[in-house]
Design an enzyme around this catalytic site. Structure first.
Site, mmCIF file in Angstrom:
data_model
loop_
_atom_site.group_PDB
_atom_site.id
_atom_site.type_symbol
_atom_site.label_atom_id
_atom_site.label_comp_id
_atom_site.label_asym_id
_atom_site.label_seq_id
_atom_site.Cartn_x
_atom_site.Cartn_y
_atom_site.Cartn_z
ATOM 1 N N ASP A 169 0.984 -1.165 0.176
ATOM 2 C CA ASP A 169 -0.003 -0.313 0.192
ATOM 3 C C ASP A 169 0.962 1.105 0.034
ATOM 4 O OD1 ASP A 169 -2.458 1.578 2.324
ATOM 5 O OD2 ASP A 169 -2.165 1.694 -0.076
ATOM 6 N N ASN A 170 0.239 2.556 -0.372
ATOM 7 C CA ASN A 170 1.143 3.739 -0.348
ATOM 8 C C ASN A 170 2.253 3.879 -1.183
ATOM 9 O OD1 ASN A 170 -0.161 2.786 3.007
ATOM 10 N ND2 ASN A 170 -1.047 4.509 1.780
HETATM 11 C C1 LIG Z 1 2.262 2.742 9.473
HETATM 12 C C2 LIG Z 1 0.999 3.018 9.445
HETATM 13 C C3 LIG Z 1 0.313 1.605 9.799
HETATM 14 C C4 LIG Z 1 0.357 0.893 11.184
HETATM 15 O O1 LIG Z 1 1.761 0.224 10.957
HETATM 16 C C5 LIG Z 1 2.211 0.251 12.338
HETATM 17 N N1 LIG Z 1 3.492 -0.040 12.051
HETATM 18 C C6 LIG Z 1 4.536 0.753 11.582
HETATM 19 N N2 LIG Z 1 5.964 -0.121 11.651
HETATM 20 C C7 LIG Z 1 5.580 -1.141 11.922
HETATM 21 C C8 LIG Z 1 6.458 -2.368 12.265
HETATM 22 N N3 LIG Z 1 7.778 -2.290 11.779
HETATM 23 N N4 LIG Z 1 6.028 -3.508 12.908
HETATM 24 C C9 LIG Z 1 4.663 -3.336 13.181
HETATM 25 N N5 LIG Z 1 3.606 -2.508 12.952
HETATM 26 C C10 LIG Z 1 4.232 -1.377 12.261
HETATM 27 C C11 LIG Z 1 1.797 1.656 12.924
HETATM 28 O O2 LIG Z 1 1.789 1.151 14.199
HETATM 29 C C12 LIG Z 1 0.323 1.669 12.285
HETATM 30 O O3 LIG Z 1 -0.369 1.239 13.133
HETATM 31 N N6 LIG Z 1 0.311 3.539 8.268
HETATM 32 C C13 LIG Z 1 0.800 4.736 7.901
HETATM 33 O O4 LIG Z 1 1.407 5.415 8.489
HETATM 34 C C14 LIG Z 1 -0.332 5.315 6.548
HETATM 35 C C15 LIG Z 1 -0.130 6.705 6.721
HETATM 36 C C16 LIG Z 1 -1.014 7.096 5.542
HETATM 37 C C17 LIG Z 1 -0.945 8.666 5.324
HETATM 38 C C18 LIG Z 1 -1.259 9.082 4.127
HETATM 39 C C19 LIG Z 1 -1.175 10.474 4.006
HETATM 40 C C20 LIG Z 1 -0.905 11.406 4.807
HETATM 41 F F1 LIG Z 1 -1.204 12.883 4.733
HETATM 42 C C21 LIG Z 1 -0.855 10.705 6.262
HETATM 43 C C22 LIG Z 1 -0.979 9.572 6.492
HETATM 44 C C23 LIG Z 1 -1.860 6.407 4.768
HETATM 45 C C24 LIG Z 1 -1.566 5.224 4.799
HETATM 46 O O5 LIG Z 1 -2.423 4.032 4.131
HETATM 47 C C25 LIG Z 1 -0.906 4.570 5.908
HETATM 48 O O6 LIG Z 1 -0.856 3.084 5.834
HETATM 49 MG MG LIG Z 2 -1.574 2.140 4.139
#
Ligand SMILES: C[C@H](C[C@H]1O[C@@H](n2cnc3c(N)ncnc32)[C@H](O)[C@@H]1O)NC(=O)c1cc(-c2ccc(F)cc2)cc(O)c1O
Ligand SMILES: [Mg+2]
Length: 214
Positions: A169-170
């Site tokens: 994604d993204n």
């Molecule tokens: C990173 C997050 C998703 C989650 O991932 C967990 N996480 C992280 N690193 C690890 C790891 N290494 N191991 C396990 N879990 C882990 C974290 O705690 C979040 O819950 N997703 C995003 O930041 C994300 C941001 C945007 C976004 C887009 C435009 C904007 F203006 C602002 C934000 C869109 C999306 O579609 C996303 O997916």
């Molecule tokens: Mg995402």
């Protein structure tokens, strides 16, 4: 103290969705994110692409990196055949707590194993923790600068086999330039971009589907 956005999203699910009905949980979250508060779920537009890839692969073993509130976890698990397991990794305990409740509300807890922790620490333990040999399908949706190191880790741990499918994604917004460059130029992957939009917006984003060639 004020509730968090994931807690308000969970409350909307508990109030409006039908217990045991994954589709109504998905629709409730999408409605909440369009009409109340934006949240970083893969969303309905990219979610339809995710659905089609999951149906095409019909994986026996699947891994999701970055559970957040469990929206894509429910989307994926609702399409898995009986007896298959989706392992999802989330390192933020508050998000994991909300995701567990959303997964339970959807009734899919028997198909999902949510593990709290960082992907970099947990991926090397997949064989010992779950007896997993290889993953048929991996959905990457965690920190965008972890996509590349984590697929290299999956390769090193021999958790990919010829034909394993990675869906990221993204890849445009927020963007994963180093990951894209790698999967699009490495002879070990065949990659394809699915153009879409950032969840609940008109901003361009998309999913990159990459087949591991072994
Ligand atoms: C990173 C997050 C998703 C989650 O991932 C967990 N996480 C992280 N690193 C690890 C790891 N290494 N191991 C396990 N879990 C882990 C974290 O705690 C979040 O819950 N997703 C995003 O930041 C994300 C941001 C945007 C976004 C887009 C435009 C904007 F203006 C602002 C934000 C869109 C999306 O579609 C996303 O997916
Ligand atoms: Mg995402």
């Amino acid at each position: 103290t004020r509730s968090t956005r994931p807690q308000r999203l969970l409350r909307a699910v508990q109030k409006k969705a039908i217990k045991g009905d994954p589709q109504s949980v998905i629709s409730t979250i999408d409605y909440f994110c369009r009409h109340s508060e934006w949240a970083m779920n893969v969303g309905d537009e990219k979610g339809a692409i995710l659905d089609s890839v999951v149906c095409e692969v019909s994986p026996s073993t699947a891994l999701e990196l970055g559970t957040y509130c469990g929206y894509s976890t429910v989307r994926i698990a609702r399409l898995l055949p009986p007896g298959t397991k989706l392992i999802t990794l989330e390192f933020n305990p508050d998000y994991a707590a909300v995701a567990r409740q959303i997964i339970e509300y959807s009734g899919l807890q028997d198909k999902i194993c949510l593990v709290e922790g960082a992907s970099g620490d947990l991926i090397p333990k997949m064989q010992e923790l779950f007896g997993i040999k290889t993953f048929d399908f991996v959905f990457l949706d965690h920190w965008k600068d972890r996509y590349l190191p984590d697929i290299k880790l999956l390769e090193e741990c021999q958790l990919l086999r010829k034909g394993s499918i990675l869906l990221a994604d993204n890849v445009i917004c927020p963007g994963t330039p180093d990951y894209l460059e790698y999967v699009r130029n490495s002879p070990r992957y065949e990659s394809k971009y699915f153009k879409s939009h950032l969840e609940y917006t008109k901003v361009e984003d998309g999913l990159e589907k990459s087949v591991f060639l072994g």
